[in-house]
Structures are given as structure tokens and as C-alpha cells.
Design a protein around this motif. Structure first.
Motif, short mmCIF file in Angstrom:
data_model
loop_
_atom_site.label_atom_id
_atom_site.label_comp_id
_atom_site.label_asym_id
_atom_site.label_seq_id
_atom_site.Cartn_x
_atom_site.Cartn_y
_atom_site.Cartn_z
N ALA A 1 0.83 -1.20 0.00
CA ALA A 1 0.00 0.00 0.00
C ALA A 1 0.87 1.25 0.00
O ALA A 1 1.94 1.29 0.61
N LYS A 2 0.40 2.27 -0.71
CA LYS A 2 1.11 3.54 -0.72
C LYS A 2 1.11 4.14 0.68
O LYS A 2 0.13 4.08 1.41
N ASP A 3 2.22 4.74 1.03
CA ASP A 3 2.31 5.42 2.32
C ASP A 3 1.48 6.70 2.31
O ASP A 3 1.24 7.30 1.27
N GLU A 4 1.02 7.10 3.51
CA GLU A 4 0.32 8.36 3.72
C GLU A 4 -0.90 8.52 2.82
O GLU A 4 -1.12 9.56 2.20
N LEU A 5 -1.69 7.47 2.76
CA LEU A 5 -2.95 7.56 2.03
C LEU A 5 -3.94 8.40 2.84
O LEU A 5 -4.05 8.22 4.05
N PRO A 6 -4.71 9.30 2.19
CA PRO A 6 -5.71 10.07 2.94
C PRO A 6 -6.79 9.18 3.53
O PRO A 6 -7.33 9.48 4.60
N LYS A 7 -7.09 8.07 2.84
CA LYS A 7 -8.05 7.10 3.35
C LYS A 7 -7.43 5.72 3.20
O LYS A 7 -7.38 5.18 2.09
N PRO A 8 -6.92 5.14 4.29
CA PRO A 8 -6.24 3.84 4.17
C PRO A 8 -7.13 2.77 3.57
O PRO A 8 -8.35 2.77 3.75
N ILE A 9 -6.54 1.87 2.83
CA ILE A 9 -7.27 0.73 2.28
C ILE A 9 -7.07 -0.47 3.20
O ILE A 9 -6.06 -0.56 3.91
N ASP A 10 -8.01 -1.41 3.19
CA ASP A 10 -7.88 -2.55 4.10
C ASP A 10 -7.54 -3.85 3.38
O ASP A 10 -7.27 -4.85 4.02
N HIS A 11 -7.55 -3.84 2.03
CA HIS A 11 -7.12 -5.03 1.30
C HIS A 11 -6.60 -4.62 -0.08
O HIS A 11 -6.88 -3.52 -0.55
N PHE A 12 -5.88 -5.51 -0.72
CA PHE A 12 -5.39 -5.27 -2.07
C PHE A 12 -6.41 -5.71 -3.12
O PHE A 12 -6.81 -4.94 -3.97
N PHE A 13 -6.79 -6.99 -3.08
CA PHE A 13 -7.66 -7.56 -4.11
C PHE A 13 -8.97 -8.04 -3.49
O PHE A 13 -8.96 -8.66 -2.41
N ARG A 14 -10.07 -7.78 -4.18
CA ARG A 14 -11.34 -8.44 -3.88
C ARG A 14 -11.74 -9.26 -5.10
O ARG A 14 -11.83 -8.72 -6.21
N LEU A 15 -11.99 -10.54 -4.89
CA LEU A 15 -12.46 -11.39 -5.97
C LEU A 15 -13.98 -11.31 -6.03
O LEU A 15 -14.66 -11.67 -5.07
N ASN A 16 -14.50 -10.85 -7.14
CA ASN A 16 -15.95 -10.80 -7.31
C ASN A 16 -16.50 -12.17 -7.63
O ASN A 16 -15.76 -13.12 -7.92
N GLU A 17 -17.82 -12.27 -7.60
CA GLU A 17 -18.46 -13.53 -8.00
C GLU A 17 -18.00 -13.92 -9.40
O GLU A 17 -17.86 -13.08 -10.29
N ASN A 18 -17.77 -15.20 -9.58
CA ASN A 18 -17.38 -15.80 -10.87
C ASN A 18 -15.97 -15.42 -11.31
O ASN A 18 -15.57 -15.74 -12.42
N ALA A 19 -15.21 -14.75 -10.44
CA ALA A 19 -13.83 -14.42 -10.78
C ALA A 19 -12.94 -15.64 -10.59
O ALA A 19 -13.21 -16.52 -9.75
N LYS A 20 -11.87 -15.67 -11.36
CA LYS A 20 -10.87 -16.73 -11.23
C LYS A 20 -9.51 -16.05 -11.38
O LYS A 20 -9.17 -15.55 -12.47
N LEU A 21 -8.73 -16.02 -10.29
CA LEU A 21 -7.46 -15.29 -10.28
C LEU A 21 -6.30 -16.26 -10.09
O LEU A 21 -6.30 -17.07 -9.17
#
Length: 796
Positions: A541-561
Motif C-alpha cells: 500500500a502507498k504510504d500516507e494515504l488520505p483514506k487507508p485501504i484494508d485489502h489489495f484484491f477483492r475477488l468478485n463472484e465468478n472471478a478466477k485469479l
């Protein structure tokens, strides 16, 4: 009621044309501009049938109500506008009709706007009988809108808006300045089609105003529209201004709510919400004051919490414009709620949102369900809500001070349950000064009764019988992008942008280096991401984000990664909670993840964090981790959130092969199912040739939590240096087994209910290289030093 993606033929002409002596036919933008300049007042210009590509269309003039400027397709639906194209409507009494903006790839912030620029706007203009479908943005960071309405007294009607996949609201009403206040716009008879989950704010289908201008009066009317599969975000419609009307709209299988987010004095009446038992489908969410919500029908909505059928939010003391104003002086009456999730009152209560609703009326509503499910979740005091005449037909327990339980006699009108005439309890309720004079079918209430319908009604709501969309059939097809091979360099947002553009089946190749993530990334379709085999490919994650993120990837329905040769590093000033997560809760479509030669490290967030998280109501087909490492983190793989549902589990199969879990504070894998009998088939965990080092090192710790999983097979693995633990593995059921494993300073295996334990050693593994888990020549892990085969990692 069946609603086809095709849209609806309209019974009356969409536009009453005022045709001058001769129409002007044009074939390009130069001819169009010349024709517009030649008009003296009103007139009609025909755009020639065919494909118009990479065009900036201008539709302007000074018409009158009796003699407008009309720019229309030569044949409705046969003028295809594509590529990097847009339309500006401005002036007075200008009508544009019959166009199809199709499969474009735009660089503009709008597709259609009711203005020329920041000084010249549209008044008394109209965009009608047209379609916008699958217009994408070339820049993944561009938040564009398909329709921006400025000025006053404009109308957007009988259109189809389907397939907005890029960021930004589909249709926006703007109130920047007095020339846009009390605008009296009308948005009617449009079909808003499929919009996938954006995964962030800005995925509304309609937004009226902004938080900054939310105290301005808009007086926009939104009526007789259809919203089908509008899943962009929690707010399908976002009301952010005052004095707007939402009536006779139909919401079908849309995973969100009509949200009164900011602004006051909205009227929400005679709308129909059909969830068809689709997860996360919601109703009406209420914030601010002075609203009237009455005579709405809500059926089969399965959203909970903020996506409940009726949601009344808590407010923030001295709230700024962009937060949550307290609910005050709101009137909620004569709604009918059938087979929905629980309503939520005082919703969102936390340390900031502490103000419960006040001076609010909840009266003469009908709530019924056939499963005895909960009627109401009250998250704060209800003292400020006046309850009267609310009838519940359900086996659910209710507070008799709030609801009266009874058995209602229903009759079916075209498969819709409507209260029959012989329901005296429903006519015993008392009306209030704001009770509706008409029912949801627009028939006068001669005898006042609870709920949205007159008793014994034989009519369907107008929202279910009106026709929306253009008077021609656009036959919209989802464009199929060809898979591609994409090579990208390290940098900020480079990976996210590449994923945003990648078609299903694409392969993204990463050079060695650091890939900084500043926004959460959604994975759709099938995608392969390959890191460099020589040199580290690091995602952080980028440092000093104005709004921190809590994950990198979300797999949607029917996704295959598929991910290969990548390091995910959770170290951050605001520690990441997860590397990868499942679809959002209650999204049952299967997805899969395959990780090979990957490292997951430093996910130390102890507020529920884990390297992988599966949300309740989701299910993976396969989760596979091979030749990988999980290091220095709070938890490993967490698939435990369906524990309250009998028999539910979050993955069909989990495979962990030739991998290491090292220095994990709690479990390596938490994959459980609540079931009365573990021998009932459901769930499969395969662990082979793995090492578990310093995992769950507490007395009651469990390295592998597998309660209720039907088939568990653990083999050829090492469990070491969790010296406080008593039972690192507890297997139960005849399809559970552990064999050919070594335990050292990590307690003892426990088996029951027919589970099998074979060839377990309790010895020192004798490492030559403890960090790489390479055994010494005398190690009992080597085949030549035991009679059960190779244990631990298999070297390539």
C-alpha cells in the motif's frame, strides 16, 4: 412481472414533433453545426443513419414550447454514436431523440451534458428515446457521468442506460449556483439496466445534488423509471438536495437502496422494490429531516443492516454537510413489507453517530414474512419514533408496544399478495395528518386501511404496469473484449489500471520492483498476474494515504485469479487487514484463487485481520496455495463467518501444498462449518508437504481449525515451535485424516468420531537451515531416516 433487458414499447409517442416545412438532413458534425446556425428559432434536423465515430455533437438553439429545436435520428436507434464521442445540449427548448451511444471509449467527463460550458446552460430542454450502453473511459481513474443535467426545467425520459462499468454516477443533477436551484427537472420512464458493483463510492444510478449544495432546493421529480440489477454501490439513487419527489419507480434485483443521503423534505411514494430473494437487495434508507415515505411496496429484499427494507440512520452531533444529519420530523406510513430482511432503526450507531431519530412517525405499515424472520433491528433508543397501527403477520417475536400481531387474509393478484377485503384489523387503524389519500395503484382510499393497498384491490401498482425505455428495441449485448498480454512496470497505481483495462482471460506480467496500491482492486472474470521469476515483485500500500485501504484484491463472484511469483506486504502506518478477500457478504456466486510461489507477510492488523478473508454468504470453488509462504502475520486464511448458518461453509475445496506458515499469531487456516453431523458431505481441506512454525502458540490455540468440514486430509507436514499449544489439530469425522506428519514442541493431535491418525512422529526435525526449512542429513524428515517418506517441503 417480467422485465426484459430489451426495454419497453411505449403506448404513446415519445415526443410530439413540431415539424417545419422541411427537415434538414445532415451526415456529419460540420453539416450539423451549419444547420443549427441556419435555424431561425425552431426547426428539425435529422441525423443520418449510420455510425458516427469520435464526434462532439452540439445541440443548441432558442426554440419555444410551440416551436422547439429538434435534433433527432433519421430512424430511432439507427444513429450509432461510438468511439470518443459526446453530446452537449444547451439553449432553450431543444429536444434530442433517437440516438444510441454504443460501446464507446471516452476521454470526456460526460456522455451527454445539458450545458455548453460553465456559463451557458440548458433550460426547458429534453433528451429522450435514446440509449447509452457500455461506454467506457480510456483512463481508469476518470469518473465520468453518462448524463449531467444543468439549468432548469429539463427532462430526461424514455431512455435506456445499461452497462456503466466505469467509475462515476450514471445520471447527475447539479445545483452549483442559483441558475440550477429549484430546477424542476423531470427524470421519467427511463430504464436503468445492469450496473456491476463498483466497489467504491460513485456507483449510483442517479444522484441529485452534492453534500456541499445539499441544503439547496432542487424540486426534481424522479418517476416511472425501472432500475434492474443496479448494483453499482449501496446507493442506487442518492438524494443530496431538497424537495425532490421519487414515485412510481420499480426496483428489480438491485443490490442497494433509494437513499435520502443529504437534503430535506423528500417525498418517496408508490415505489415498488422487488428483490426476488437476491442477496443485498434493499429498500429505502433515511437520513436528514422532513421526509415523507408512504405507500411503497417492498417484496423479497434480502439486504440487512444499511440495506434493510426501511433504514433510519443515526446522526452526528453538529454534523458537517458531508456526514449524517439527525433524522427529524420524518413520516413513514402505509408501506407494505413482504418477506424481507429486518428493518434497521438507529442504524449506523457508533462513537460518532450518536443521535437517534426524533419526532418521527412510523404508522399504519404492514410487515409480513413466512419464515418467522426478525422484523426490526433497533440499534439505538426508539423514544423519538412514534409507533401506531403497525400490523405484523409473522411468527416472529415483536414488541407489542410497537407492533400488533395478527393473521392477515391475502389474495393473489397476478402472483402478488394483496390484503383481501375481509381484514377488519387493517381498517381499525387511525389516519394521521400526513396519511396518503391514494393507494399505490392511484385509487382513492375511500376506506382508510394499513398498508400500501386498498383492501381487496384488483390492480397492480402503477410502477409494475408502466412502460419504460425507448420506443425502439436496442437489443443491447455485452461487448466481449479479447484477452490480451499486458506488460507493466513498477509504480503507483500501474497494476490497478492494468487490471481495470484487462479483459477476462488476460495475462498481466510484472517487472521486478514495487507496485504501490492506493485504491482497492476488484477482480472480475479470469485473470493471471505473473511476477518476475528473477528479482522480487512486491505489492504494498502507498504510504500516507488520505483514506487507508484494508485489502489489495477483492475477488468478485465468478472471478478466477491466478497469481504467481508475487510478494504481498501488509506493512503500513495503518496496517493492512487483508491481502485478498472474497466477494462482499451474501454474494453466493463461486470464485477461485490459485497462488503459486507467492509470499504473504506483515499482515499484523489485530482488528479481525487475516491474510485471506471470506465473507459470510460467499463461497469459493477452489482456493489453492502452492510453493508459497505466509509470514509474520496475525492470522492466515479465515473462512469462518458462516458459523450461524446450519451447514453453510465458505469454500468447496482448499488446497495448501508445499507451503510455509511462520510466525502467525493465531491460526494458519480457519475453515469451519456448523453442522449436526460432520459426515454430511460439505467442504474439503487438503494440506500436504507444509511447515507450520510458531503458529497459534497459546494453550487453546489451533493451528488448523476444521470443525464440521467433511473431508480433511493432512499429510507429510511439520508442526513445530508452538510450545504452549495442547492440541494443534483436532479432527472429527470418518473422512478426516492425518498421516506421515511430525510434531515438535507443538502439542498432540486429537482425533474423534472415526477420524484417522497414522504415522505421527513427535521428534526434533533437525534443520540445517531453519529459515528455509532445509533438513540436516540426520533429520527424521528425510526418507532415508524414516519409513514413511519425505516430510516437509519438497525442493524443486
Amino acid at each position: 412481472m417480467t422485465i426484459k433487458n430489451a426495454l419497453f414499447q411505449i403506448a404513446l409517442a415519445v415526443v410530439v414533433w413540431y415539424v417545419p416545412a422541411q427537415d434538414i438532413r445532415v451526415t456529419n458534425t460540420d453539416e450539423l453545426n451549419a444547420a443549427l446556425a441556419s435555424l431561425d428559432g425552431g426547426g428539425t434536423i435529422l441525423l443520418a443513419n449510420g455510425v458516427w465515430k469520435d464526434v462532439e455533437l452540439k445541440a443548441y438553439g432558442n426554440g419555444t414550447k410551440e416551436n422547439p429545436v429538434i435534433i433527432k435520428a433519421e430512424t430511432p436507434g439507427k444513429v450509432i454514436i461510438t468511439g470518443d464521442s459526446n453530446l452537449s445540449i444547451y439553449g432553450n427548448f431543444v429536444i434530442v431523440s433517437g440516438l444510441w451511444f454504443k460501446d464507446g471509449n471516452t476521454t470526456a467527463k460526460h456522455v451527454v451534458q445539458f450545458r455548453k460550458d460553465s456559463r451557458v446552460f440548458a433550460n426547458n430542454c429534453r433528451f429522450a428515446n435514446s440509449t447509452i450502453s457500455y461506454i467506457k473511459t480510456r483512463d481508469a481513474d476518470l469518473k465520468n457521468h453518462w448524463v449531467d443535467i444543468w439549468g432548469k426545467n429539463n427532462r430526461v425520459d424514455h431512455n435506456n442506460f445499461t452497462g456503466k462499468v466505469s467509475a462515476g454516477t450514471t445520471l447527475v443533477v447539479w445545483l452549483k449556483g442559483d441558475e440550477h436551484t429549484e430546477n424542476n427537472h423531470k427524470i421519467d420512464h427511463n430504464f436503468f439496466g445492469a450496473r456491476p458493483d463498483l466497489g467504491a463510492n460513485g456507483g449510483e444510478s442517479i444522484r441529485i445534488g452534492t453534500s456541499t449544495n445539499s441544503m439547496r432546493s432542487s424540486k426534481t421529480i424522479v418517476e416511472n423509471n425501472v432500475f434492474k440489477n443496479c448494483d453499482g454501490e449501496i446507493e442506487i439513487i442518492s438524494n443530496k438536495s431538497g424537495d425532490n419527489i421519487f414515485r412510481n419507480n420499480l426496483f428489480v434485483e438491485s443490490r442497494g437502496t433509494l437513499t435520502l443521503r443529504h437534503g430535506n423534505n423528500a417525498l418517496v411514494e408508490n415505489n415498488v422494490f422487488l428483490g426476488n430473494n437476491v442477496s443485498n437487495t434493499g429498500g429505502i434508507r433515511i437520513i436528514n429531516e422532513g421526509h415523507i415515505v408512504r405507500s411503497n411496496l417492498l417484496v423479497g429484499l434480502k439486504g440487512t443492516g444499511l440495506r434493510g427494507p426501511i433504514v433510519i440512520m443515526n446522526g452526528v452531533p453538529n454534523s458537517p454537510l458531508n456526514r449524517y444529519h439527525q433524522v427529524k420530523d420524518v413520516d413513514i406510513q402505509n408501506n407494505t413489507i413482504i418477506n424481507c430482511g429486518p428493518m434497521a432503526f438507529g442504524a449506523g450507531k457508533d462513537s460518532e453517530r450518536t443521535l437517534a431519530p426524533i419526532r418521527t412517525v412510523f404508522a399504519n405499515n404492514i410487515i409480513t414474512n413466512s419464515d418467522g424472520g426478525k422484523i426490526l433491528d433497533a440499534d439505538d433508543a426508539l423514544d423519538g419514533i412514534s409507533f401506531s397501527g403497525n400490523i405484523v403477520d409473522s411468527q416472529a417475536a415483536v414488541d407489542p408496544n410497537l407492533f400488533e400481531k395478527t393473521s392477515i387474509v391475502w389474495k393473489m393478484v397476478k402472483s402478488l399478495p394483496i390484503p383481501a377485503e375481509n381484514n377488519p384489523i387493517l381498517t381499525s387503524v387511525k389516519s394521521t395528518p400526513k396519511s396518503p389519500e391514494w393507494d399505490i395503484t392511484k385509487k382513492e382510499r375511500a376506506v382508510y386501511a394499513a398498508g400500501a393497498f386498498n383492501l381487496g384491490s384488483t390492480k397492480l401498482p402503477r410502477a409494475m404496469t408502466m412502460r419504460a425505455g425507448p420506443g425502439w428495441n436496442p437489443d443491447i449485448k455485452t461487448p466481449k473484449a479479447a484477452p490480451s498480454e499486458i506488460a507493466i512496470k513498477p509504480g503507483l497505481g500501474t497494476l490497478r489500471k492494468a487490471i481495470g483495462k484487462a479483459a477476462s482471460g488476460s495475462v498481466i506480467s510484472l517487472e521486478p520492483g514495487i507496485y504501490e496500491i492506493e485504491k482497492k482492486i476488484k477482480i472480475n472474470g479470469t485473470l493471471t498476474i505473473n511476477g518476475a521469476k528473477n528479482g522480487e515483485t512486491l505489492i504494498k500500500a502507498k504510504d500516507e494515504l488520505p483514506k487507508p485501504i484494508d485489502h489489495f484484491f477483492r475477488l468478485n463472484e465468478n472471478a478466477k485469479l491466478y497469481i504467481n511469483n508475487i510478494t504481498f506486504d501488509g506493512e503500513h502506518s495503518s496496517p493492512m487487514k487483508y491481502a485478498i478477500v472474497s466477494p462482499d457478504k451474501q454474494r453466493p456466486g463461486l470464485y477461485s484463487l490459485f497462488a503459486d510461489h507467492c509470499v504473504f507477510k506483515n499482515f499484523t492488523n489485530t482488528d479481525g485481520g487475516s491474510i485471506f478473508k471470506a465473507y459470510a454468504g460467499t463461497k469459493a470453488d477452489t482456493l489453492s496455495f502452492v510453493n508459497s509462504r505466509f509470514e509474520n502475520s496475525y492470522r492466515g486464511l479465515n473462512l469462518s463467518y458462516d458459523k450461524d448458518d446450519i451447514g453453510a461453509f465458505n469454500a468447496n475445496t482448499i488446497i495448501v501444498n508445499n507451503s510455509v506458515f511462520s510466525n502467525i499469531e493465531q491460526f494458519a487456516v480457519n475453515y469451519v462449518r456448523t453442522t449436526p453431523n460432520v459426515n454430511i458431505e460439505g467442504g474439503r481441506l487438503i494440506i500436504d508437504h507444509c511447515v507450520f512454525h510458531k503458529v497459534a502458540n497459546t494453550e487453546k490455540g489451533k493451528i488448523l481449525r476444521t470443525n464440521g468440514i467433511h473431508k480433511v486430509a493432512i499429510s507429510n507436514s511439520v508442526f513445530e515451535d508452538s510450545y504452549l499449544i495442547k492440541n494443534p489439530v483436532n479432527l472429527a469425522g470418518s473422512s478426516n485424516s492425518i498421516r506421515n506428519c511430525l510434531f515438535y514442541d507443538s502439542g498432540f493431535v486429537k482425533v474423534s468420531k472415526g477420524a484417522q491418525e497414522m504415522n505421527i512422529q513427535y521428534k526434533n526435525p533437525k534443520w540445517e537451515d531453519r529459515n528455509a526449512f532445509i533438513p540436516s542429513e540426520k533429520s527424521p524428515l528425510l526418507r532415508e531416516n524414516n519409513n514413511i517418506g519425505t516430510i516437509g517441503l519438497v525442493r524443486e
